[in-house]
Structures are given as structure tokens and as C-alpha cells.
Scaffold this motif. Structure first.
Motif, PDB file in Angstrom:
ATOM      1  N   CYS A 216      23.116  25.607  25.596  1.00 63.16           N
ATOM      2  CA  CYS A 216      23.606  24.113  25.748  1.00 63.16           C
ATOM      3  C   CYS A 216      24.385  23.734  24.641  1.00 63.16           C
ATOM      4  O   CYS A 216      24.321  24.203  23.427  1.00 63.16           O
ATOM      5  N   TYR A 217      25.662  23.057  24.920  1.00 68.40           N
ATOM      6  CA  TYR A 217      26.686  22.832  23.837  1.00 68.40           C
ATOM      7  C   TYR A 217      26.602  21.033  23.638  1.00 68.40           C
ATOM      8  O   TYR A 217      27.325  20.723  23.146  1.00 68.40           O
ATOM      9  N   GLY A 218      25.566  20.438  24.455  1.00 68.66           N
ATOM     10  CA  GLY A 218      25.310  19.022  24.126  1.00 68.66           C
ATOM     11  C   GLY A 218      26.265  18.136  24.811  1.00 68.66           C
ATOM     12  O   GLY A 218      26.297  17.075  24.327  1.00 68.66           O
ATOM     13  N   CYS A 219      26.750  18.658  25.981  1.00 65.07           N
ATOM     14  CA  CYS A 219      27.832  17.784  26.613  1.00 65.07           C
ATOM     15  C   CYS A 219      27.271  16.223  27.279  1.00 65.07           C
ATOM     16  O   CYS A 219      28.084  15.388  27.081  1.00 65.07           O
TER      17      CYS A 219
ATOM     18  N   PRO B  32      22.600  27.246  30.368  1.00 64.86           N
ATOM     19  CA  PRO B  32      21.745  28.264  30.172  1.00 64.86           C
ATOM     20  C   PRO B  32      21.417  28.994  31.322  1.00 64.86           C
ATOM     21  O   PRO B  32      20.954  30.218  31.380  1.00 64.86           O
ATOM     22  N   ALA B  33      21.769  28.530  32.565  1.00 66.07           N
ATOM     23  CA  ALA B  33      21.681  29.183  33.904  1.00 66.07           C
ATOM     24  C   ALA B  33      22.536  30.357  33.893  1.00 66.07           C
ATOM     25  O   ALA B  33      22.330  31.338  34.598  1.00 66.07           O
ATOM     26  N   TYR B  34      23.422  30.472  33.215  1.00 62.62           N
ATOM     27  CA  TYR B  34      24.457  31.780  33.053  1.00 62.62           C
ATOM     28  C   TYR B  34      24.105  32.478  31.455  1.00 62.62           C
ATOM     29  O   TYR B  34      25.222  33.159  31.161  1.00 62.62           O
ATOM     30  N   GLY B  35      23.264  32.085  30.891  1.00 66.08           N
ATOM     31  CA  GLY B  35      22.806  32.981  29.874  1.00 66.08           C
ATOM     32  C   GLY B  35      23.634  32.441  28.514  1.00 66.08           C
ATOM     33  O   GLY B  35      23.540  33.084  27.490  1.00 66.08           O
TER      34      GLY B  35
ATOM     35  N   PRO C 141      21.399  30.420  20.339  1.00 66.26           N
ATOM     36  CA  PRO C 141      21.277  29.023  19.961  1.00 66.26           C
ATOM     37  C   PRO C 141      21.661  28.072  21.023  1.00 66.26           C
ATOM     38  O   PRO C 141      22.582  28.221  21.625  1.00 66.26           O
ATOM     39  N   CYS C 142      20.879  26.927  20.883  1.00 65.62           N
ATOM     40  CA  CYS C 142      21.253  26.192  22.277  1.00 65.62           C
ATOM     41  C   CYS C 142      20.581  24.736  21.837  1.00 65.62           C
ATOM     42  O   CYS C 142      19.509  24.450  21.325  1.00 65.62           O
ATOM     43  N   LEU C 143      21.625  23.902  22.149  1.00 62.37           N
ATOM     44  CA  LEU C 143      21.115  22.521  21.953  1.00 62.37           C
ATOM     45  C   LEU C 143      20.378  21.720  22.979  1.00 62.37           C
ATOM     46  O   LEU C 143      20.011  20.290  22.873  1.00 62.37           O
ATOM     47  N   GLY C 144      19.775  22.461  23.895  1.00 61.64           N
ATOM     48  CA  GLY C 144      19.024  22.023  25.279  1.00 61.64           C
ATOM     49  C   GLY C 144      17.798  21.038  24.688  1.00 61.64           C
ATOM     50  O   GLY C 144      17.765  20.142  25.228  1.00 61.64           O
ATOM     51  N   PRO C 145      17.210  21.409  23.520  1.00 63.89           N
ATOM     52  CA  PRO C 145      15.971  20.520  23.264  1.00 63.89           C
ATOM     53  C   PRO C 145      16.359  19.381  22.838  1.00 63.89           C
ATOM     54  O   PRO C 145      15.362  18.189  22.843  1.00 63.89           O
TER      55      PRO C 145
END
Length: 269
Positions: free
Chosen positions: A216-219, A210-213, A195-199
């Protein structure tokens, strides 16, 4: 607390004046400015740092050409002070998740603050606080919002130099996914189902997690292209339940309208 200016800010002779203000926050974004090191020396040659208690114990009076404001409004005194800061500032830029979206402390917006105070403090009647933590823009007009927890120093330098040059800051509003592409990071959601908030998250961090697997937490708060109706089902597909989704949306940018609306909608089913 600065008095309201008698004349319009920025009309005096000499270098432009810079002020840095703290409200409810951890000071991390102010420290980002101090961490600019060599770049800060160049800025100091072009501006007069008139008010910055993190760096100097000799604050100067306003008016100020540019004010950087860190932190959220959590007390009546904060609400009064930010009005004075706005009146004394030609340009006002909010820096960091607390100032732009209420910060982690905006979790109080969804709970009973009186109960919290009673649990934490032996004499809660001594505590003067509001029931909510709100961004600076909820109280005064803001010229620019620089997001992040903490902010990116490259973006901070861009904002300061842009206003010194009399132009609009060039800070991209696209999502973290663009940064993953630029650094050649494989999408953690596509490759691993993470799960990733990047989008839906504003760029600026360099896609560090994401670079460390890690997802994203949405900072950096919501990007300008959020589509939570399409995005939330993807989080659910990747194994997050309602509680998990609400928690991930209520972290650094709890009071950001897009994140808040998505969390409320998820809670209501």
C-alpha cells in the motif's frame, strides 16, 4: 465567487442545493462524482446541482445546502475564496487527498518554492503562489473529510445521501488491513516481506495494491489507529532506509499530521 448568504443556507423551498468546488488539484475527485453514472441520476432527482463547473457552464448563486470541495489552498486568492465558499455553504465536505491533506503539491512545504518557480517558469515574477499547500481545514471549519487519491465513489455516494437524509456518513476509519482480510488477500508483508503502509492507512481503496502483490502507498491517508512508533521499525525491517521511508510518507498525503510527524521524526533520526 459566491457572496456570503443573506439568510441561512438550506431554508429555501424545493430540492437541496449541491455545489462542487475546485482548488489546487487534478480534478480526479470531481471526475469520480461524474463517473457515478446511474447513481448520479438518482442524486440529481433529489438535489439541485447549483454549482459544478466541471459539469455545467451555468453556475447558480448560493446559498448551498452541501458543498463538496476538491483541492488544496496554494494561493492567497484560494484562501479568500474558500472563506466565501464556507460562508455560502450549510455543510462543507472536503473530498480527496489534496483537500484533506495538502496533496502531492504539499511537497513544496519542505522545499524552496521560489527556487522551484525560478527553475520552471521563464517569468517567475508573474507567479502568485504561497510557500505551502494546505488542506481546506487549515482555513475554515469542515463538516466531513472524505479521503483518497482519488476518492472512492461508493463512499462519496454514502456521504451525499447521508447529508440528504440528515444523518452522519457511515465511512469506516479502520486501516487497509481490514480490507485485505475481507477480500482474502494474503498479507504482502508477512508472505513476501514487501513494505506496505496498509496498517496505518485509511480504508476505502478496497486494498487494490496488495491484491496485485504490491504494498500500500497510503493513498487514503492515515487511519484512526496509526502507531508509527511501532510501525516504522517494520518498514526498516523490510528493507527500507530513512530516505525510502520519508519518500513513501510524503506522497499523496504529505501534509497529513500523522504522516508529516512520522517523516520529520525519521529525518531527525
Amino acid at each position: 465567487m459566491p457572496a456570503a448568504p443573506a439568510t441561512a443556507p438550506g431554508t429555501g423551498a424545493g430540492r437541496p442545493t449541491l455545489a462542487v468546488w475546485k482548488f489546487a488539484s487534478c480534478d480526479g475527485c470531481q471526475l469520480t462524482l461524474l463517473d457515478c453514472e446511474d447513481e448520479l441520476l438518482g442524486i440529481a432527482e433529489r438535489v439541485q446541482v447549483s454549482y459544478f463547473l466541471e459539469a455545467s457552464s451555468a453556475p447558480g448563486p448560493g446559498p448551498y445546502d452541501l458543498s463538496l470541495v476538491e483541492g488544496s489552498v496554494t494561493t492567497e486568492a484560494d484562501a479568500e475564496r474558500i472563506r466565501h465558499v464556507r460562508a455560502a455553504s450549510r455543510r462543507l465536505v472536503t473530498i480527496g487527498a489534496c483537500a484533506t491533506a495538502g496533496g502531492v503539491q504539499a511537497l513544496r512545504n519542505h522545499a524552496d518554492v521560489a527556487e522551484f518557480a525560478a527553475v520552471v517558469y521563464a517569468r517567475p515574477d508573474y507567479i502568485a503562489t504561497l510557500a505551502t499547500s494546505t488542506p481546506i481545514s487549515a482555513h475554515v471549519p469542515v463538516d466531513f473529510e472524505l479521503r483518497g487519491c482519488p476518492i472512492d465513489r461508493g463512499q462519496l455516494i454514502e456521504v451525499i445521501t447521508a447529508y440528504l437524509a440528515g444523518r452522519t456518513p457511515d465511512v469506516p476509519a479502520h486501516s487497509v488491513c481490514f480490507e485485505c482480510k475481507r477480500r482474502g488477500t494474503v498479507c504482502v508483508t508477512v508472505a513476501h516481506g514487501t513494505p506496505c503502509l496498509g496498517p496505518v492507512t485509511h480504508a476505502g481503496c478496497g486494498a487494490l495494491c496488495p491484491a496485485y502483490g504490491r504494498g500500500c502507498y497510503g493513498c487514503f491517508g492515515p487511519s484512526n489507529s496509526t502507531d508509527f512508533d511501532a510501525f516504522l521499525p517494520l518498514l526498516r525491517r523490510d528493507g527500507m532506509d530513512t530516505l525510502d521511508m520519508v519518500r513513501v510518507l510524503r506522497t499523496f498525503n504529505t501534509a497529513a499530521p500523522e504522516f508529516d510527524a512520522a517523516a520529520r521524526k525519521e529525518e531527525q533520526g
